[in-house]
Design an enzyme around this catalytic site. Sequence first.
Site, PDB file in Angstrom:
ATOM      1  N   ARG A  15      22.237   1.506   6.092  1.00  0.00           N
ATOM      2  CA  ARG A  15      22.751   0.137   6.180  1.00  0.00           C
ATOM      3  C   ARG A  15      24.184   0.062   5.669  1.00  0.00           C
ATOM      4  NH1 ARG A  15      19.250  -4.160   7.228  1.00  0.00           N
ATOM      5  NH2 ARG A  15      17.106  -3.457   7.296  1.00  0.00           N
TER       6      ARG A  15
ATOM      7  N   ASP B  14      18.257 -18.030  15.905  1.00  0.00           N
ATOM      8  CA  ASP B  14      16.982 -17.981  15.178  1.00  0.00           C
ATOM      9  C   ASP B  14      16.137 -19.228  15.483  1.00  0.00           C
ATOM     10  OD1 ASP B  14      17.639 -15.523  14.029  1.00  0.00           O
ATOM     11  OD2 ASP B  14      18.671 -16.478  12.349  1.00  0.00           O
TER      12      ASP B  14
ATOM     13  N   ARG C 141      14.638 -18.980  18.930  1.00  0.00           N
ATOM     14  CA  ARG C 141      13.447 -18.111  18.932  1.00  0.00           C
ATOM     15  C   ARG C 141      12.237 -18.880  18.395  1.00  0.00           C
ATOM     16  NH1 ARG C 141      16.822 -12.808  17.055  1.00  0.00           N
ATOM     17  NH2 ARG C 141      17.153 -12.010  19.167  1.00  0.00           N
TER      18      ARG C 141
ATOM     19  N   HIS D  57      21.007 -14.665   8.232  1.00  0.00           N
ATOM     20  CA  HIS D  57      20.462 -14.105   9.469  1.00  0.00           C
ATOM     21  C   HIS D  57      19.798 -12.777   9.116  1.00  0.00           C
ATOM     22  CE1 HIS D  57      20.017 -13.406  13.666  1.00  0.00           C
ATOM     23  NE2 HIS D  57      20.892 -12.435  13.741  1.00  0.00           N
TER      24      HIS D  57
END
Length: 312
Positions: free
Chosen positions: A87, A147, A150, A174
């Site tokens: 990451r 988001d 969805r 997010h």
Amino acid sequence: MDKVTVVGAGHVGATAAQYIAEKNLADVVLIDIVDGLPQGKALDLMEAAPVNMHDRKLVGTNDYADTKGSDIIVITAGIARKPGMSRDDLLKTNANIVRTVAQETFKHSPDAIYIVVTNPLDVMTHLVQKTTKLDSKKVIGMAGVLDSARFQTFIGMETGFSVEDIRAMVLGGHGDLMVPLTRLATVNGIPISELLPQAKIDEMVDRTRNGGAEIVKLLKSGSAYYAPGASVAHMVEAILRDKNRLLPCAVLPQGEYGLKDVYIGLPAVLGREGLKKIVEIKLTEEEKEALHGSAKSIKENIDLMNELLVAV
Ligand code: APR
């Protein structure tokens, strides 16, 4: 004529360009580091215009001079996490890309409003604001619209009602710590708790949280782009048409919700000048705690990014 520059002619960038042109919102400049890619996609989209009946111009380029005088800059440039990549590596790579893109675009369009899409979203939006030093009202992140879309999709699937009647908002960062406001999700004003059992609602929240990962798993390579591209166009429309839309977006609070110095998804009013206002609503203790938890995690990532960028 309004002009929107989309940086990154990959999946999300090209799809955003398509929706922006086909909704007749603006002319589009598609720019990428790869030679030929933006030119090819822009030409292909231009050739779709006679069929889709619009006169919007799409230009593909590798030269920032062509982005001059843009009203909006959409940043989708970056890389997706590859197997074996940490990451931190992703954060460092995308931070370097986004910082360069912000500098280059700003030189040619100092009055533009920025919509940031590259992940990690909240951190990259922060970086664009810091790099350009623009008023934070002019630097906004796209995540909440996606988001929420969805979440709305899943409510539609579970209830069987038209998505046209479904309203729901997802706040927070997010990522895993996003905050879907289930309490305020409705089908034409009817709370979803009247229509679905709690266990189903919990399942939908979970699916929303993992919405991006679900698509990645299905696609096997690459990540979502239709809904992200559509969400970008939705924000572009709200801004260029000065619509006063109330949309969840990554914005910089100035004390609203007890938050400061951190870009995070909050209910935002968008218009021609960018962010017009953050709307503060009363949250439950649980929601407040979740929002603050999300903000803490974003802040930690911003600190990490600053360390990584200094180390370059
Ligand atoms: N300048 C301009 N474009 C760049 C640069 C750069 N410095 N670096 C990379 N790009 C371009 C790539 O060449 C590629 O065409 O960015 C594009 C990214 O496209 P994709 O790899 O297809 O990625 P995409 O699926 O579009 O996602 C882009 O949006 O939703 C987020 O997580 C996603 O961060 C990712 C971003």
